[in-house]
Design a protein around this motif. Structure first.
Motif, PDB file in Angstrom:
ATOM      1  N   GLU A  52     -13.256  28.079  58.266  1.00 26.59           N
ATOM      2  CA  GLU A  52     -14.127  27.235  57.432  1.00 26.59           C
ATOM      3  C   GLU A  52     -13.504  26.890  56.081  1.00 26.59           C
ATOM      4  O   GLU A  52     -14.000  26.017  55.377  1.00 26.59           O
ATOM      5  CB  GLU A  52     -15.483  27.938  57.212  1.00 26.59           C
ATOM      6  N   ASN A  53     -12.428  27.601  55.705  1.00 27.53           N
ATOM      7  CA  ASN A  53     -11.803  27.356  54.387  1.00 27.53           C
ATOM      8  C   ASN A  53     -10.285  27.278  54.554  1.00 27.53           C
ATOM      9  O   ASN A  53      -9.548  28.130  54.048  1.00 27.53           O
ATOM     10  CB  ASN A  53     -12.146  28.503  53.416  1.00 27.53           C
ATOM     11  N   GLN A 103     -16.870  41.377  43.994  1.00 29.27           N
ATOM     12  CA  GLN A 103     -18.090  40.836  44.606  1.00 29.27           C
ATOM     13  C   GLN A 103     -18.532  41.792  45.697  1.00 29.27           C
ATOM     14  O   GLN A 103     -17.693  42.302  46.437  1.00 29.27           O
ATOM     15  CB  GLN A 103     -17.793  39.490  45.309  1.00 29.27           C
ATOM     16  N   LYS A 149      -7.791  27.849  51.669  1.00 32.53           N
ATOM     17  CA  LYS A 149      -7.742  29.120  50.925  1.00 32.53           C
ATOM     18  C   LYS A 149      -7.049  30.204  51.753  1.00 32.53           C
ATOM     19  O   LYS A 149      -6.962  30.094  52.970  1.00 32.53           O
ATOM     20  CB  LYS A 149      -9.166  29.553  50.562  1.00 32.53           C
ATOM     21  N   ARG A 153     -16.822  29.780  50.162  1.00 33.21           N
ATOM     22  CA  ARG A 153     -16.979  28.320  50.115  1.00 33.21           C
ATOM     23  C   ARG A 153     -17.066  27.840  48.659  1.00 33.21           C
ATOM     24  O   ARG A 153     -16.487  26.841  48.288  1.00 33.21           O
ATOM     25  CB  ARG A 153     -18.266  27.956  50.848  1.00 33.21           C
ATOM     26  N   GLU A 154     -17.815  28.607  47.842  1.00 30.54           N
ATOM     27  CA  GLU A 154     -18.154  28.113  46.498  1.00 30.54           C
ATOM     28  C   GLU A 154     -17.155  28.499  45.406  1.00 30.54           C
ATOM     29  O   GLU A 154     -17.067  27.820  44.392  1.00 30.54           O
ATOM     30  CB  GLU A 154     -19.555  28.629  46.121  1.00 30.54           C
ATOM     31  N   THR A 155     -16.423  29.601  45.590  1.00 29.57           N
ATOM     32  CA  THR A 155     -15.561  30.078  44.503  1.00 29.57           C
ATOM     33  C   THR A 155     -14.382  29.121  44.233  1.00 29.57           C
ATOM     34  O   THR A 155     -13.901  28.429  45.137  1.00 29.57           O
ATOM     35  CB  THR A 155     -15.025  31.492  44.810  1.00 29.57           C
ATOM     36  N   GLU A 156     -13.938  29.153  42.994  1.00 30.78           N
ATOM     37  CA  GLU A 156     -12.750  28.368  42.621  1.00 30.78           C
ATOM     38  C   GLU A 156     -11.474  29.104  43.041  1.00 30.78           C
ATOM     39  O   GLU A 156     -10.401  28.513  43.098  1.00 30.78           O
ATOM     40  CB  GLU A 156     -12.699  28.214  41.096  1.00 30.78           C
ATOM     41  N   ARG A 191     -20.585  32.296  51.996  1.00 27.83           N
ATOM     42  CA  ARG A 191     -21.062  31.408  50.920  1.00 27.83           C
ATOM     43  C   ARG A 191     -20.139  31.513  49.706  1.00 27.83           C
ATOM     44  O   ARG A 191     -19.740  30.522  49.117  1.00 27.83           O
ATOM     45  CB  ARG A 191     -22.503  31.765  50.522  1.00 27.83           C
ATOM     46  N   PHE A 192     -19.806  32.771  49.337  1.00 25.75           N
ATOM     47  CA  PHE A 192     -18.947  32.976  48.167  1.00 25.75           C
ATOM     48  C   PHE A 192     -17.595  32.288  48.368  1.00 25.75           C
ATOM     49  O   PHE A 192     -17.093  31.589  47.475  1.00 25.75           O
ATOM     50  CB  PHE A 192     -18.762  34.478  47.894  1.00 25.75           C
ATOM     51  N   CYS A 233     -21.142  41.745  48.929  1.00 26.51           N
ATOM     52  CA  CYS A 233     -22.082  40.890  49.667  1.00 26.51           C
ATOM     53  C   CYS A 233     -22.070  41.157  51.164  1.00 26.51           C
ATOM     54  O   CYS A 233     -21.156  41.778  51.700  1.00 26.51           O
ATOM     55  CB  CYS A 233     -21.835  39.405  49.393  1.00 26.51           C
TER      56      CYS A 233
END
Ligand code: 13P
Length: 306
Positions: A247-248, A213, A251, A225-228, A222-223, A215
């Protein structure tokens, strides 16, 4: 007895109210700064915020000089404070106004696109500004086919790979991103076989093409937050890890390289924020003859992608 931090935080709240101030911080700032900021973001998000801040008189900008200049250009009626005036950007310093003037003469038909990591004077000589979050879209929207891209050669290469336009790059680079080699990506794949690897487009073409990726720092948040994916290797300035982890919490984040450190982003701290609100110094302002054309280049970016 209250500790140093408690005393500073109390002083900060009082001064913020007294000055009617807002604290804005870039994602690379140190944790104690990020924790007191009213707004944290990437360069594009911070310029959007600076352009739209009704009801505040003072912006304390925790980032580097060009970012505070952008805030002053877009909100000229506000007082912009940079808690440490020595917080420069070596990439922004890699092209001067005179160098750009001379280069433009060689390509009279080309559009001039300046990465936001540039001086106010360089922005004033440009048709439009870009950040890493929007460079491809802004370049695609230009009527010209030929583009002089300053000052970052790596972001220029990334744009060239994603547009039909002919990109002519200036030979600048960010020391904290350009230092990483593709071998670091290979080593991260071996060390973290289940992880996804995201890198900033200021990394070299070899690193970008080896990553999964590419970015901006806002795109990374954003990535993530959204990625599996549960494990993520982060190829940008290491300050970014703090917000990603906060924030995660479920992970895991690993630095692509410990060398990715921007020394001037680390110059801000709580004491300096309190001091600048007390003394109302150092202030950042851009002379009107430079601010007016620079604002046009920044507003054209905002109008293209906002
Ligand atoms: P972002 O716009 O992605 O936050 O990048 C800022 C920067 O200066 C990268 O070195």
């Amino acid at each position: 007895m209250r500790n140093r931090k408690e005393v500073l935080l109390e002083k900060l709240e009082r001064l913020k109210a007294q000055r009617n101030a807002l604290i804005i911080a870039h994602n690379y700032q140190v944790p104690e700064v990020l924790d007191v900021a009213d707004y944290v973001g990437d360069s594009f998000e911070l310029s959007q915020k600076a352009a739209d801040l009704p009801g505040k008189d003072v912006i304390v900008f925790c980032g580097v000089l060009f970012m505070a200049e952008v805030a002053s250009i877009l909100s000229p009626e506000k007082t912009v404070l940079l808690p440490d005036y020595t917080a420069g950007c070596s990439l922004a310093d890699m092209i001067t106004g005179d160098e750009l003037r001379a280069w433009k003469e060689q390509y009279p038909a080309a559009a001039v696109v300046s990465y936001v990591n540039s001086s106010a004077e360089v922005k004033a000589l440009s048709d439009v500004c870009v950040t890493s979050a929007n460079a491809v879209a802004v370049v695609d929207a230009l009527p010209q086919e030929e583009v002089l891209f300053v000052p970052d050669r790596n972001l220029a290469h990334f744009v060239a790979c994603n547009t039909e336009k002919h990109i002519i790059p200036w030979d600048g680079y960010c020391e904290s991103h350009d230092c990483v080699k593709p071998e670091s990506v290979a080593a991260a794949r071996r060390a973290y076989p289940d992880a996804v690897i995201m890198v900033h487009p200021e990394c070299t073409p070899g690193v970008v093409s080896a990553a999964d990726q590419v970015c901006s720092t806002g795109g990374m948040l954003r990535f993530a937050r959204e990625t599996e994916h549960r494990e993520i290797v982060v190829g940008t300035e290491i300050g970014m890890l703090y917000r990603l982890r906060k924030e995660n919490p479920e992970k895991s984040f690993y630095a692509l390289s410990g060398d990715m450190l921007c020394p001037t982003m680390k110059l801000m701290n709580l004491e300096k924020i309190v001091d600048c609100l007390e003394s109302m110094q150092p202030q950042v302002s851009v002379p009107e003859n430079i601010a007016v054309p620079a604002r046009k280049a920044l507003e054209r970016m905002l109008a293209t992608v906002s």
